[in-house]
Motif scaffolding. Structure first.
Motif, PDB file in Angstrom:
ATOM      1  N   VAL A 135       0.847  -1.199   0.000  1.00  0.00           N
ATOM      2  CA  VAL A 135       0.000   0.000   0.000  1.00  0.00           C
ATOM      3  C   VAL A 135       0.880   1.246   0.000  1.00  0.00           C
ATOM      4  O   VAL A 135       0.658   2.210  -0.762  1.00  0.00           O
ATOM      5  N   ASN A 136       1.907   1.267   0.847  1.00  0.00           N
ATOM      6  CA  ASN A 136       2.816   2.402   0.922  1.00  0.00           C
ATOM      7  C   ASN A 136       3.510   2.649  -0.422  1.00  0.00           C
ATOM      8  O   ASN A 136       3.560   3.778  -0.919  1.00  0.00           O
ATOM      9  N   TYR A 137       4.029   1.593  -1.010  1.00  0.00           N
ATOM     10  CA  TYR A 137       4.756   1.705  -2.284  1.00  0.00           C
ATOM     11  C   TYR A 137       3.826   2.136  -3.412  1.00  0.00           C
ATOM     12  O   TYR A 137       4.179   2.981  -4.242  1.00  0.00           O
ATOM     13  N   SER A 138       2.617   1.582  -3.433  1.00  0.00           N
ATOM     14  CA  SER A 138       1.686   1.884  -4.540  1.00  0.00           C
ATOM     15  C   SER A 138       1.275   3.346  -4.529  1.00  0.00           C
ATOM     16  O   SER A 138       0.905   3.891  -5.578  1.00  0.00           O
ATOM     17  N   ARG A 139       1.362   3.993  -3.387  1.00  0.00           N
ATOM     18  CA  ARG A 139       0.984   5.405  -3.294  1.00  0.00           C
ATOM     19  C   ARG A 139       2.152   6.327  -3.666  1.00  0.00           C
ATOM     20  O   ARG A 139       2.007   7.549  -3.672  1.00  0.00           O
ATOM     21  N   GLN A 140       3.315   5.744  -3.977  1.00  0.00           N
ATOM     22  CA  GLN A 140       4.475   6.514  -4.444  1.00  0.00           C
ATOM     23  C   GLN A 140       4.848   6.199  -5.895  1.00  0.00           C
ATOM     24  O   GLN A 140       5.329   7.075  -6.612  1.00  0.00           O
ATOM     25  N   ARG A 141       4.615   4.974  -6.299  1.00  0.00           N
ATOM     26  CA  ARG A 141       5.093   4.499  -7.602  1.00  0.00           C
ATOM     27  C   ARG A 141       4.248   5.096  -8.721  1.00  0.00           C
ATOM     28  O   ARG A 141       3.053   4.817  -8.835  1.00  0.00           O
ATOM     29  N   ARG A 142       4.896   5.919  -9.559  1.00  0.00           N
ATOM     30  CA  ARG A 142       4.208   6.539 -10.678  1.00  0.00           C
ATOM     31  C   ARG A 142       5.056   6.324 -11.939  1.00  0.00           C
ATOM     32  O   ARG A 142       6.036   7.033 -12.166  1.00  0.00           O
ATOM     33  N   PRO A 143       4.704   5.310 -12.754  1.00  0.00           N
ATOM     34  CA  PRO A 143       5.488   5.026 -13.959  1.00  0.00           C
ATOM     35  C   PRO A 143       5.324   6.128 -15.003  1.00  0.00           C
ATOM     36  O   PRO A 143       4.599   7.111 -14.798  1.00  0.00           O
ATOM     37  N   ARG A 154      15.856  -8.965  -1.096  1.00  0.00           N
ATOM     38  CA  ARG A 154      15.724  -9.264   0.329  1.00  0.00           C
ATOM     39  C   ARG A 154      15.638  -8.010   1.182  1.00  0.00           C
ATOM     40  O   ARG A 154      15.003  -8.025   2.239  1.00  0.00           O
ATOM     41  N   ILE A 155      16.227  -6.921   0.722  1.00  0.00           N
ATOM     42  CA  ILE A 155      16.190  -5.688   1.498  1.00  0.00           C
ATOM     43  C   ILE A 155      14.762  -5.220   1.741  1.00  0.00           C
ATOM     44  O   ILE A 155      14.488  -4.516   2.706  1.00  0.00           O
ATOM     45  N   ASN A 156      13.834  -5.649   0.876  1.00  0.00           N
ATOM     46  CA  ASN A 156      12.423  -5.278   1.026  1.00  0.00           C
ATOM     47  C   ASN A 156      11.606  -6.327   1.767  1.00  0.00           C
ATOM     48  O   ASN A 156      10.369  -6.269   1.766  1.00  0.00           O
ATOM     49  N   PHE A 205       8.969   0.232   2.367  1.00  0.00           N
ATOM     50  CA  PHE A 205       8.240   0.611   3.583  1.00  0.00           C
ATOM     51  C   PHE A 205       8.526   2.050   4.022  1.00  0.00           C
ATOM     52  O   PHE A 205       8.000   2.490   5.034  1.00  0.00           O
ATOM     53  N   THR A 206       9.350   2.771   3.289  1.00  0.00           N
ATOM     54  CA  THR A 206       9.727   4.116   3.708  1.00  0.00           C
ATOM     55  C   THR A 206       8.859   5.162   3.027  1.00  0.00           C
ATOM     56  O   THR A 206       8.142   4.882   2.066  1.00  0.00           O
ATOM     57  N   GLY A 207       8.956   6.405   3.518  1.00  0.00           N
ATOM     58  CA  GLY A 207       8.129   7.478   2.983  1.00  0.00           C
ATOM     59  C   GLY A 207       8.530   7.946   1.606  1.00  0.00           C
ATOM     60  O   GLY A 207       7.728   8.573   0.903  1.00  0.00           O
ATOM     61  N   ASP A 208       9.763   7.666   1.199  1.00  0.00           N
ATOM     62  CA  ASP A 208      10.249   8.045  -0.136  1.00  0.00           C
ATOM     63  C   ASP A 208      11.192   6.951  -0.600  1.00  0.00           C
ATOM     64  O   ASP A 208      12.383   6.964  -0.282  1.00  0.00           O
ATOM     65  N   TYR A 209      10.675   5.987  -1.340  1.00  0.00           N
ATOM     66  CA  TYR A 209      11.493   4.823  -1.683  1.00  0.00           C
ATOM     67  C   TYR A 209      12.659   5.194  -2.596  1.00  0.00           C
ATOM     68  O   TYR A 209      13.735   4.580  -2.535  1.00  0.00           O
ATOM     69  N   ILE A 210      12.487   6.225  -3.434  1.00  0.00           N
ATOM     70  CA  ILE A 210      13.579   6.642  -4.321  1.00  0.00           C
ATOM     71  C   ILE A 210      14.709   7.262  -3.504  1.00  0.00           C
ATOM     72  O   ILE A 210      15.893   6.939  -3.707  1.00  0.00           O
ATOM     73  N   GLN A 211      14.369   8.121  -2.569  1.00  0.00           N
ATOM     74  CA  GLN A 211      15.394   8.728  -1.716  1.00  0.00           C
ATOM     75  C   GLN A 211      16.093   7.659  -0.878  1.00  0.00           C
ATOM     76  O   GLN A 211      17.306   7.736  -0.638  1.00  0.00           O
ATOM     77  N   THR A 212      15.341   6.651  -0.433  1.00  0.00           N
ATOM     78  CA  THR A 212      15.955   5.573   0.347  1.00  0.00           C
ATOM     79  C   THR A 212      17.007   4.847  -0.474  1.00  0.00           C
ATOM     80  O   THR A 212      18.085   4.503   0.028  1.00  0.00           O
TER      81      THR A 212
END
Length: 611
Positions: free
Chosen positions: A315-323, A403-405, A583-590
């Motif tokens: 859910v967290n990732y889907s709300r950030q991922r914009r292809p 595995r990191i995810n 699981f983070t607020g900004d997966y790209i920045q992570t």
């Protein structure tokens, strides 16, 4: 009941939900998931998360497995209670398993062996002797790791074990022997030469040449000085996941003191070799392994806990991922349907698991009844968790493969969970052969009036049970015989109980928004199971085209209610801060932080390109 008199549920045919107090709604939903134990879960969660058992690249399978004993010692110290007290507390022990599966997967792999199967056996079947207390003291701090040695190379074999423990009058003890290749103990995690292991071994007791059935024996298999005399251990090849130091074990006349017999107050041998037992020989094995029920329920709940975590991450990732197309992943209806379906199933099975854990502490149910509940719960919860986590891994695509995810580690542990403490299908066969006794199972506090979709699940369950009781398996759909029909019955009972548990939770939830979401989860779960069994309902004339269409409409509507409230529903899972980018607020920045790159330099490049 027939489908012609089933109402179409219009309870929620009203405008979309509007939150008046989202914090209150999340708190109410946490009550649905955790009951009255949210404070205890929060404390255990933080202790387990503090172990920082993160996925690590570049280690061998054996090196991964080596972390578990240190994690076990650390978590026992963090909880501030001896292991025997943790083992005896169903709520604390269960919470520890739940959060270990999420935040310390390698720890989860040794927990039920240590707490449920080794310490649990001593507490339930011990006699307080000095030898047993010495073993228990070492297990209390995890100075020694507790393990159950049950399965033999030829199969678990139940009351037909081949390993023998022969009473030896001259020494006043037993000789543990592996008489054939089929009797070699298979898979116990005892290969690490550096870690002391105290094991509970199931073996056939022989006294004066008489076969006294299969009973458990307590053995200090490995101490700081090495293996017990007469024990042979060979490490097994690696698995693809869930790292443990699995082994093949052979006994060549290993001596055990008389106090090694774990027979409770119903199977004892005196110093003169006089054996007494209240049960017939073939019944002794099943009484002796009653401790498996605790482990089965703990593993079931741990499995579904990780499915909750997987859904929260997606859910967290889907709300950030914009292809490149510009459409947010969370706005795609196919993704919404997967998430809503998964959440309905996970909520329903989580509530069932929580209710059964409560029964372990708050009811007067017999050991046999608890065993039956566990045999129903473990297949349903762990299979549901596997389906949900595989969906999360697929939807997360490349992110899900790493595995990191966390997802693949949870899935790997699920493979172990679904076979540990009894392979799921075998448990379903055993439970299903109880026949009509399953249809009588009711959770305490079940309302007298349940929604019609729960009644439809119960209708199918009763018809399969009646057919089995009459010696037929035809009402079980495509079943080929009694075993596969028993599986259908056990599954039907477990699904009915999960739907009932969720519907009951909706009835008793005070917050109006949480109540509506819980009711939609109950409806979506039950209607989804009815849809999955659609050919059965049609073949048995329990579903007309008119009601099939109504069920589809109702299912879609409840899934939409859930899909509109995904962040609220997963917030109730109370996850710790997991470091995976998913699981983070900004997966790209992570990811930028992970590789040490400056995201701002890309913005500068884009600015120059536009000039």
């Amino acid at each position: 009941m027939t489908t012609t008199d089933l109402p179409v549920d219009g309870t929620f045919a009203e405008p979309p939900l509007r939150h008046t107090d989202s914090a209150a709604t999340v708190a109410a939903l946490q009550g649905v998931i955790f009951g009255e134990h949210i404070a205890m879960h929060t404390r255990v969660r933080d202790i387990v998360a503090g172990l920082a058992d993160q996925p690590t690249s570049g280690l061998t399978f054996a090196q991964q497995a080596e972390h578990a004993p240190a994690l076990l010692r650390a978590v026992i110290a963090g909880l501030g209670r001896p292991a025997r007290e943790i083992a005896a507390d169903a709520q604390l022990r269960g919470a520890l398993c739940d959060w270990a599966q999420i935040a310390a997967p390698r720890l989860l792999l040794v927990l039920t062996g240590h707490f449920d199967l080794a310490i649990g056996a001593i507490l339930a079947l011990g006699n307080g002797s000095r030898y047993q207390q010495e073993c228990l003291a070492e297990l209390d701090t995890a100075e020694a790791l507790g393990v159950l040695m049950l399965t033999e190379l030829g199969g678990t074999n139940g009351a037909d074990h081949q390993t023998t423990a022969t009473w030896e009058p001259a020494t006043g003890g037993f000789r543990l022997t592996t008489p054939a290749a089929e009797a070699i103990k298979f898979m116990p995690n005892v290969a690490d030469v550096r870690v002391p292991k105290t094991v509970v071994v199931t073996a056939r007791l022989i006294v004066g040449g008489r076969d006294e059935g299969v009973l458990p024996f307590l053995l200090k298999l490995r101490t700081r000085e090495g293996l017990a005399e007469g024990v042979r251990v060979v490490r097994l090849p690696d698995k693809d996941s869930a790292p443990m130091d699995h082994a093949l074990i052979k006994f060549d006349g290993v001596w055990l003191p008389r106090e090694a017999l774990l027979g409770g107050d119903w199977a004892q041998i005196d110093a003169d070799g006089n054996f007494s037992c209240d049960l017939p020989p073939r019944s002794r094995f099943h009484r002796a392994i009653s401790v498996l029920g605790n482990g089965r329920l703990d593993l079931a709940n741990a499995a579904i806990a990780s499915a909750r975590a997987g859904l929260a991450g997606l859910v967290n990732y889907s709300r950030q991922r914009r292809p490149g197309s510009g459409t947010l992943m969370a706005d795609r209806d196919a993704v919404q349907r997967d998430l809503a379906t998964g959440l309905a199933a996970v909520y329903a099975t989580s509530v069932l698991g929580r209710r059964l854990r409560d029964l372990r502490t708050d009811s007067t149910a017999t050991a046999a009844e608890h065993a039956l509940w566990s045999m129903l719960a473990k297949p349903l919860l762990s299979n549901t968790a596997n389906d949900v986590l595989m969906m999360c891994r697929d939807r997360a695509a490349a992110q899900g493969a790493l595995r990191i995810n966390h997802l693949v580690d949870w899935i790997g542990n699920l493979a172990a969970i679904r076979t540990a403490e009894g392979e799921n299908q075998i448990m379903q066969v055993t439970a299903g052969k109880q026949g009509r006794a399953l249809t009588a199972l009711q959770l305490p506090g079940t309302p007298t009036q349940l929604p019609w979709y729960v009644a439809m699940l119960a209708d199918r369950e009763r018809m399969i049970a009646a057919a089995l009781s009459s010696g037929s398996h035809q009402a079980a759909g495509s079943a080929l015989g009694r075993d596969s029909a028993a599986i259908e019955l056990a599954t039907a009972t477990a699904e009915r109980l999960a739907a009932t548990a969720m519907a009951t939770a909706a009835f008793t939830t005070a917050d109006p928004t949480a109540r509506k979401l819980a009711a939609s989860a109950a409806a979506a779960y039950a209607l989804g199971r009815i849809e999955a069994h659609g050919t059965w309902y049609t073949a048995n004339r329990r579903l007309t085209p008119q009601y099939a269409a109504a069920i589809t409409t109702e299912l879609s509507r409840h899934l939409r209610v859930i899909a509109e409230q995904l962040p609220t529903l997963v917030a109730a899972f109370a996850l710790p801060a997991l470091p995976g980018p998913l699981f983070t607020g900004d997966y790209i920045q992570t990811w930028m932080d992970h590789v040490g790159w400056d995201a701002e330099q890309f913005a500068a490049v884009r600015t120059r390109a536009r000039r």
